[in-house]
Design a protein around this motif. Sequence first.
Motif, PDB file in Angstrom:
ATOM      1  N   GLU A 254       0.922  -1.152  -0.172  1.00 10.03           N
ATOM      2  CA  GLU A 254      -0.096   0.052   0.150  1.00 10.03           C
ATOM      3  C   GLU A 254       0.981   1.256  -0.071  1.00 10.03           C
ATOM      4  N   ILE A 255       0.535   2.308  -0.761  1.00  9.34           N
ATOM      5  CA  ILE A 255       1.296   3.243  -0.938  1.00  9.34           C
ATOM      6  C   ILE A 255       0.352   4.589  -0.593  1.00  9.34           C
ATOM      7  N   ASN A 256       0.932   5.101   0.364  1.00  6.03           N
ATOM      8  CA  ASN A 256       0.178   6.369   0.937  1.00  6.03           C
ATOM      9  C   ASN A 256       0.602   7.617   0.130  1.00  6.03           C
ATOM     10  N   ILE A 257      -0.070   8.276  -0.407  1.00  7.22           N
ATOM     11  CA  ILE A 257       0.369   9.491  -1.314  1.00  7.22           C
ATOM     12  C   ILE A 257      -0.663  10.550  -0.384  1.00  7.22           C
ATOM     13  N   THR A 258       0.359  11.717  -0.291  1.00  4.65           N
ATOM     14  CA  THR A 258      -0.463  12.892   0.636  1.00  4.65           C
ATOM     15  C   THR A 258      -0.416  13.955  -0.187  1.00  4.65           C
ATOM     16  N   SER A 259       0.515  13.995  -1.228  1.00  2.00           N
ATOM     17  CA  SER A 259       0.233  15.290  -2.073  1.00  2.00           C
ATOM     18  C   SER A 259       0.468  14.799  -3.280  1.00  2.00           C
ATOM     19  N   PRO A 260      -0.159  15.579  -4.393  1.00  2.00           N
ATOM     20  CA  PRO A 260      -0.457  15.794  -5.959  1.00  2.00           C
ATOM     21  C   PRO A 260       0.966  15.558  -6.273  1.00  2.00           C
ATOM     22  N   ASP A 261       2.014  16.176  -5.835  1.00  2.00           N
ATOM     23  CA  ASP A 261       3.409  16.197  -6.509  1.00  2.00           C
ATOM     24  C   ASP A 261       3.681  14.612  -6.239  1.00  2.00           C
ATOM     25  N   GLN A 262       3.602  14.241  -4.935  1.00  2.00           N
ATOM     26  CA  GLN A 262       4.220  12.701  -4.910  1.00  2.00           C
ATOM     27  C   GLN A 262       3.463  11.708  -5.954  1.00  2.00           C
ATOM     28  N   LEU A 263       2.058  11.991  -6.232  1.00  2.00           N
ATOM     29  CA  LEU A 263       1.447  11.225  -7.431  1.00  2.00           C
ATOM     30  C   LEU A 263       2.195  11.298  -8.664  1.00  2.00           C
ATOM     31  N   GLN A 264       2.352  12.683  -8.793  1.00  2.90           N
ATOM     32  CA  GLN A 264       3.109  12.740 -10.159  1.00  2.90           C
ATOM     33  C   GLN A 264       4.300  12.381 -10.262  1.00  2.90           C
ATOM     34  N   SER A 265       4.953  12.430  -9.226  1.00  3.05           N
ATOM     35  CA  SER A 265       6.592  11.580  -9.385  1.00  3.05           C
ATOM     36  C   SER A 265       6.526  10.051  -9.352  1.00  3.05           C
ATOM     37  N   LEU A 267       3.988   8.852 -10.835  1.00  6.88           N
ATOM     38  CA  LEU A 267       3.633   8.199 -12.195  1.00  6.88           C
ATOM     39  C   LEU A 267       4.876   8.578 -13.118  1.00  6.88           C
ATOM     40  N   ASP A 268       5.815   9.452 -12.821  1.00  5.80           N
ATOM     41  CA  ASP A 268       7.030   9.568 -13.476  1.00  5.80           C
ATOM     42  C   ASP A 268       7.991   8.693 -13.491  1.00  5.80           C
ATOM     43  N   GLU A 269       7.948   8.087 -12.522  1.00  4.61           N
ATOM     44  CA  GLU A 269       8.855   7.050 -12.126  1.00  4.61           C
ATOM     45  C   GLU A 269       8.469   5.853 -12.900  1.00  4.61           C
ATOM     46  N   GLU A 270       7.008   5.429 -12.866  1.00  2.37           N
ATOM     47  CA  GLU A 270       6.643   4.382 -13.747  1.00  2.37           C
ATOM     48  C   GLU A 270       7.110   4.613 -15.085  1.00  2.37           C
ATOM     49  N   GLU A 271       6.741   5.823 -15.718  1.00  2.00           N
ATOM     50  CA  GLU A 271       7.229   6.067 -17.074  1.00  2.00           C
ATOM     51  C   GLU A 271       8.616   5.786 -17.313  1.00  2.00           C
ATOM     52  N   ARG A 272       9.714   6.272 -16.214  1.00  2.00           N
ATOM     53  CA  ARG A 272      10.788   6.147 -16.479  1.00  2.00           C
ATOM     54  C   ARG A 272      11.258   4.843 -16.521  1.00  2.00           C
ATOM     55  N   MET A 273      10.604   3.982 -15.865  1.00  2.00           N
ATOM     56  CA  MET A 273      10.917   2.305 -15.690  1.00  2.00           C
ATOM     57  C   MET A 273      10.813   1.788 -17.096  1.00  2.00           C
ATOM     58  N   GLY A 294       2.883  -8.863 -22.664  1.00  2.00           N
ATOM     59  CA  GLY A 294       2.184  -7.543 -23.245  1.00  2.00           C
ATOM     60  C   GLY A 294       3.253  -6.516 -23.551  1.00  2.00           C
ATOM     61  N   ILE A 295       3.087  -5.520 -24.333  1.00  2.00           N
ATOM     62  CA  ILE A 295       3.761  -4.125 -24.398  1.00  2.00           C
ATOM     63  C   ILE A 295       2.921  -3.221 -24.006  1.00  2.00           C
ATOM     64  N   ASP A 296       3.292  -2.384 -23.009  1.00  2.00           N
ATOM     65  CA  ASP A 296       2.814  -1.249 -22.652  1.00  2.00           C
ATOM     66  C   ASP A 296       2.507  -0.174 -23.486  1.00  2.00           C
ATOM     67  N   ASP A 297       1.370   0.527 -23.252  1.00  2.00           N
ATOM     68  CA  ASP A 297       1.002   1.699 -24.426  1.00  2.00           C
ATOM     69  C   ASP A 297       2.249   2.781 -24.506  1.00  2.00           C
ATOM     70  N   ILE A 298       2.881   3.060 -23.200  1.00  2.00           N
ATOM     71  CA  ILE A 298       3.893   4.253 -23.294  1.00  2.00           C
ATOM     72  C   ILE A 298       5.242   3.205 -24.240  1.00  2.00           C
ATOM     73  N   ALA A 299       5.395   2.044 -23.869  1.00  2.00           N
ATOM     74  CA  ALA A 299       6.432   1.405 -24.222  1.00  2.00           C
ATOM     75  C   ALA A 299       6.328   1.491 -26.012  1.00  2.00           C
ATOM     76  N   GLN A 300       5.080   1.385 -26.395  1.00  2.00           N
ATOM     77  CA  GLN A 300       4.666   1.064 -27.874  1.00  2.00           C
ATOM     78  C   GLN A 300       5.146   2.443 -28.282  1.00  2.00           C
ATOM     79  N   HIS A 301       5.045   3.354 -27.833  1.00  3.83           N
ATOM     80  CA  HIS A 301       5.166   4.787 -28.320  1.00  3.83           C
ATOM     81  C   HIS A 301       6.675   5.008 -28.435  1.00  3.83           C
TER      82      HIS A 301
END
Length: 551
Positions: A254-265, A267-273, A294-301
Amino acid sequence: MSQQLAGQPIFILKEGSSRTRGRDAQGNNINAAKAVANAVRTTLGPKGMDKMLVDTIGDVVITNDGVTILKEMDIEHPAAKMMVEVAKTQDDEVGDGTTTAVVIAGELLKRAEDLLDQDVHPTVIAHGYRMAAEKAQEILAEIAIPVKATDLAMLKKISETAMTGKGAEAAKDKLCDLVVRAVTMVAEEDGTVDKDNIKVEKKVGGSIQDSEIIEGMLIDKERVHPGMPKKVVGAKILLLNAAVEFKKTEVDAEINITSPDQLQSFLDEEERMIRTIVEKIIASGANVLFCQKGIDDIAQHYLAKAKIFGVRRVKKSDMEKLARATGATMVSSIDAISKDELGTAGLIEEKKVSGEEMIFVTECSNPKAVSIIVRGGTEHVVDELERAMEDAIRVVSVVIEDKKLVAGGGSPETELSQRLKIYASSVGGRAQLAIEAFASALEIIPRTLAENAGLDPIDMLVELRAAHEKGQKTAGLDVYEGKAGDMLAAGVIEPLRVKTQAISSAAEAAVMILRIDDVIASSKSAAPEGMPPGGMGGMPPGMGGMGGMDY
């Protein structure tokens, strides 16, 4: 079933069980087996007819292939099921001659019935049949003709014989050529052929003439992203058995996210991976990616931007064939990707076949896996063509492995029949009767070929016997001319294994059914449809759609 003992009945079997004994049991079993043989008899030979099988949901199969017919029929009777096993064994071992095996087994039982009526004991018949089957194998080995694996003309004739009468007449030359080329390409140095390396893809549309061979692989998929190139020349291929997508944790977290910035980072980390994975693929120098997962949508791009041709969810069997065709190694972990694992192909392109996208992997330097694309006007035509191709591929493979063939057209059976009759008189005793019955039973093959071609079976048999007595070992029935002819010269030839396997499995099944003198059927709480209560008193009504058959 009860025994009377001092006026007290003792019950041995459960109430409602039925028991058939002695001649009745043998009669029932033999009739059931004969009915199965009669069901496929009319399909034998180049002039054989087809069967239309309709299943419970209305699917239609139109076929001439013995084993397909028997598999599709819902056969209930236990002795009849043994006959289906004969066809299955023949199909697994050789791939062709299934009808021959079943018809011989049926005829052996029919001849045995005559002997049983003359009070010859089943054990004596069984013994004679075994002796005859052994002798038949010796004679077959003697009359077999050696063939070289490089003799393409002979291989073509063999595939032609396997396909004849299976709806492939229209383009026989073309299809036989494809079969022989495919088998010789995937054959190993030691003469073994793994037919799994030949992929037969069927596509409705076009005509039989449009069928072609692809020296490489054909994959029924399309690229994952429209931005990817449609065609790659000089392909460097990566086969990946790992998903190109964000790795989810194995444990519940479980990941507790307390601010929008954390959520954004996050998601950014997911994309970076995902970008890291794609960069690894690019760094290896691959320009084509076949992924089993499977091949992810971002990976396809990202892959499309790097001009990498990507395909996802490729079947495991296709991945294995791709590895053989291109020389690539299957990579199971993202970290193991390197340029050493890549395979090569001259050309990979996506083309439309009958309105569907397919991927062609061609110009492989040494394709050890090939594909044949079979085309035809309707679905049923294509299905039957595919079955004919499968038979031909198996038969050519068997000849390359065994390097032995025999003439077709009922010629080996006629020769065996005559030689076994001579052998019978040298054996003497009661076994002689069984061996003679076995010899006569083999003549069912030329007889059936004649009947299916609308010729007089007796005239034809007399003509064949006369030819064999003169020493013409390869004389068989020319169904087109309606007379005896040299089958070897006419190019009607089959692998030796088709005959040896058919005779041995037919004899084994016949002996097994003959030796049963007691059928004990336990009661079923509710008799299945089409089975009389109490099981096997007689033939079940409508044995898989064969109720009205005379046997």
